[in-house]
Design an enzyme around this catalytic site. Structure first.
Site, mmCIF file in Angstrom:
data_model
loop_
_atom_site.group_PDB
_atom_site.id
_atom_site.type_symbol
_atom_site.label_atom_id
_atom_site.label_comp_id
_atom_site.label_asym_id
_atom_site.label_seq_id
_atom_site.Cartn_x
_atom_site.Cartn_y
_atom_site.Cartn_z
ATOM 1 N N SER A 71 0.834 -1.202 -0.036
ATOM 2 C CA SER A 71 -0.366 -0.082 -0.079
ATOM 3 C C SER A 71 0.519 1.422 -0.231
ATOM 4 O O SER A 71 1.426 1.632 0.548
ATOM 5 C CB SER A 71 -0.495 -0.018 0.923
ATOM 6 O OG SER A 71 -1.747 1.357 1.328
ATOM 7 N N SER A 132 -12.817 4.291 5.335
ATOM 8 C CA SER A 132 -11.173 2.989 4.403
ATOM 9 C C SER A 132 -11.000 1.621 4.449
ATOM 10 O O SER A 132 -11.337 1.148 3.555
ATOM 11 C CB SER A 132 -10.322 3.797 4.634
ATOM 12 O OG SER A 132 -9.274 3.623 5.861
ATOM 13 N N ASP A 177 -21.023 0.004 5.870
ATOM 14 C CA ASP A 177 -19.573 0.219 5.275
ATOM 15 C C ASP A 177 -19.868 0.190 3.861
ATOM 16 O O ASP A 177 -19.415 0.430 2.877
ATOM 17 C CB ASP A 177 -18.573 1.007 5.822
ATOM 18 C CG ASP A 177 -18.167 1.416 7.320
ATOM 19 O OD1 ASP A 177 -19.704 2.488 6.846
ATOM 20 O OD2 ASP A 177 -17.650 1.222 8.265
HETATM 21 P P1 ADP Z 1 -12.154 3.462 8.543
HETATM 22 O O1 ADP Z 1 -12.884 2.799 7.781
HETATM 23 O O2 ADP Z 1 -13.056 4.936 9.129
HETATM 24 O O3 ADP Z 1 -11.700 5.092 7.948
HETATM 25 P P2 ADP Z 1 -11.412 1.421 10.453
HETATM 26 O O4 ADP Z 1 -10.345 1.472 11.505
HETATM 27 O O5 ADP Z 1 -12.079 0.990 10.325
HETATM 28 O O6 ADP Z 1 -11.358 3.406 9.677
HETATM 29 O O7 ADP Z 1 -10.274 0.824 9.124
HETATM 30 C C1 ADP Z 1 -8.747 1.322 9.179
HETATM 31 C C2 ADP Z 1 -7.536 0.770 8.898
HETATM 32 O O8 ADP Z 1 -8.127 0.210 7.114
HETATM 33 C C3 ADP Z 1 -6.220 1.202 8.451
HETATM 34 O O9 ADP Z 1 -5.603 1.069 9.952
HETATM 35 C C4 ADP Z 1 -5.785 0.208 8.045
HETATM 36 O O10 ADP Z 1 -5.311 -0.946 8.941
HETATM 37 C C5 ADP Z 1 -6.309 -0.020 6.818
HETATM 38 N N1 ADP Z 1 -6.669 0.134 5.752
HETATM 39 C C6 ADP Z 1 -7.589 1.510 5.189
HETATM 40 N N2 ADP Z 1 -7.071 1.499 3.845
HETATM 41 C C7 ADP Z 1 -5.876 1.539 3.656
HETATM 42 C C8 ADP Z 1 -4.906 1.978 2.316
HETATM 43 N N3 ADP Z 1 -5.193 2.394 1.420
HETATM 44 N N4 ADP Z 1 -3.582 0.965 2.831
HETATM 45 C C9 ADP Z 1 -4.088 0.392 3.741
HETATM 46 N N5 ADP Z 1 -4.505 -0.011 4.863
HETATM 47 C C10 ADP Z 1 -5.472 0.436 4.653
HETATM 48 MG MG MG Z 2 -13.879 1.236 8.953
#
Ligand code: ADP
Ligand code: MG
Length: 391
Positions: A71, A132, A177
């Site tokens: 990533s 995300s 989500d």
């Molecule tokens: P949200 O879904 O609100 O952004 P979450 O805690 O549910 O918050 O998810 C965030 C986690 O998802 C990050 O800490 C990582 O582990 C993973 N993640 C999301 N997007 C990426 C990305 N582009 N690259 C790597 N990990 C990611």
């Molecule tokens: Mg999330």
């Protein structure tokens, strides 16, 4: 960075990392809830909207059963075999569990999978309540369908993504989500019914802009806050069920029925239930107010949602209160509330479209003045759900 520059950046990094060029480009958007905090796991309603911030995966199919991933947002890429899918054993690689989890549930659901090399890049802030994690799951599911040659319908894909996050990553999220990221539509919000997983488009009146206001206060869902609230809602259902056996979830509890029986609930449980029941009603009211652009109504609904989240569901933190006050002072503001699960992260404002350009710098300055923290504030637009990049 425009689309072309972004694609160039990713293609370059891909060849550095994997020594070849990507042949497949997929994307999945983040989302924001315009109403409906914590209603999803109570099988209620949510007004959700995709945002034009998304996660891309550039990929290249492999002939073997290996998945190699990296990533551009986080260090700690890794590889795993589809013949033995285990959680990552190193904390730095923990984010790859979202991908491993999707692979596992797809395979367990009977889809034969093929391996690939994949590089991820996201413009969704990680861990701020814009999903995300769901975008990562949905883009992974799209890539697997492409390289392994099978097709899921979008609702099924959302369900499997939720299952991956629940069972493999260990986060007991509802389906909101994943559903939004998979089924979102350009130009409209979605009214999602979390019980039967159907949705309908709800257009946002063209004079209204949607603005994300990220408090940059790190979300502290590290404790048991989320699980506690789920449990309290379940307890409420159990008690109410003893009075009215047809109640299966808080979704089934009209306000009058709640009023009649609430004295039988422990005080904290009663507060949690009241919020969910009222929040469900607000989602349905928003369905009419949003397309009409009824500003007074929108203001009232958003404000009641925030006050309930703060006083009844108790998911607000001081940074959110500071942001709310800054938003409510902003030029052209119509309505302001929390977004996501609360405890920091993003909030959302409805703003007169012609004032958005003034609202953004004003709120940025006002919030920084109050907190000393530089927030991130930007307008968003609804986009199509997960799929190929050049669909
Ligand atoms: P949200 O879904 O609100 O952004 P979450 O805690 O549910 O918050 O998810 C965030 C986690 O998802 C990050 O800490 C990582 O582990 C993973 N993640 C999301 N997007 C990426 C990305 N582009 N690259 C790597 N990990 C990611
Ligand atoms: Mg999330």
């Amino acid at each position: 960075m425009n689309t072309e520059q972004r694609q160039q950046l990713i293609a370059h990094a891909f060849s550095t990392h994997f020594g070849a060029t990507p042949t497949l480009w997929c994307r999945a958007p983040g989302r924001v809830d315009l109403m409906g905090s914590h209603t999803d796991y109570n099988l209620g309603y949510v007004m959700t909207m995709t945002v034009d911030r998304d996660t891309w995966m550039a990929a290249r199919p492999r002939a073997d059963r290996l998945v190699r991933i990296a990533s551009l947002n986080l260090p700690g890429g890794s590889e795993f075999s589809l013949d033995d899918i285990q959680p990552a054993n190193n904390p730095e690689m923990r984010w790859t569990d979202y991908i491993r989890g999707v692979a596992k549930v797809l395979q367990d659901a009977g889809h034969p999978l093929a391996g690939f090399d994949g590089l991820i890049h996201s413009t969704i802030p990680l861990g701020s309540g814009l999903s995300s994690s769901a975008a990562l799951e949905m883009v992974t599911a799209i890539v697997f369908q492409q390289v392994s040659d099978f097709r899921l319908d979008a609702v099924q894909m959302a369900r499997l993504g939720q299952q991956a996050e629940n069972q493999f990553v260990g986060v007991s999220c509802g389906i909101l989500d994943q559903y939004s990221s998979a089924l979102g539509r350009a130009g409209a919000a979605l009214l999602l019914d979390c019980r039967d997983l159907t949705s309908r488009d709800v257009p946002v009146h063209p004079t209204i802009g949607v603005v994300i206001c990220d408090t940059k206060a790190e979300r502290q869902l590290v404790g048991t806050e989320y699980a506690d609230r789920r449990r309290q809602c379940e307890e409420g259902v159990r008690v109410l069920q003893q009075r009215q056996p047809e109640i299966r979830s808080l979704r089934d509890v009209p306000v009058e029925v709640f009023e009649r029986y609430k004295q039988h609930l422990p005080a904290v449980v009663a507060k949690r239930c009241q919020f969910i029941i009222e929040e469900n009603t607000r989602v349905l009211e928003l369905k009419d107010a949003l397309p009409r652009g009824d500003k007074q109504k929108l203001h009232h609904l958003f404000h009641a949602s925030y006050v309930g989240a703060r006083d009844l569901y108790e998911i607000a933190v001081p940074a959110m209160e500071a942001m709310l006050n800054a938003m409510l002072e902003g030029p052209g503001v119509i309505a302001a509330r929390q977004a996501g699960a609360g405890f920091g992260g993003c909030m959302v404002a409805l703003v007169e479209a012609q004032f958005v350009q003034h609202f953004v710098p004003y709120v940025t300055q006002a919030y920084t003045g109050k907190t000393g923290v530089q927030p991130s504030i930007y307008s968003v637009a609804a986009v199509d759900g997960a799929g190929l990049l050049n669909r």
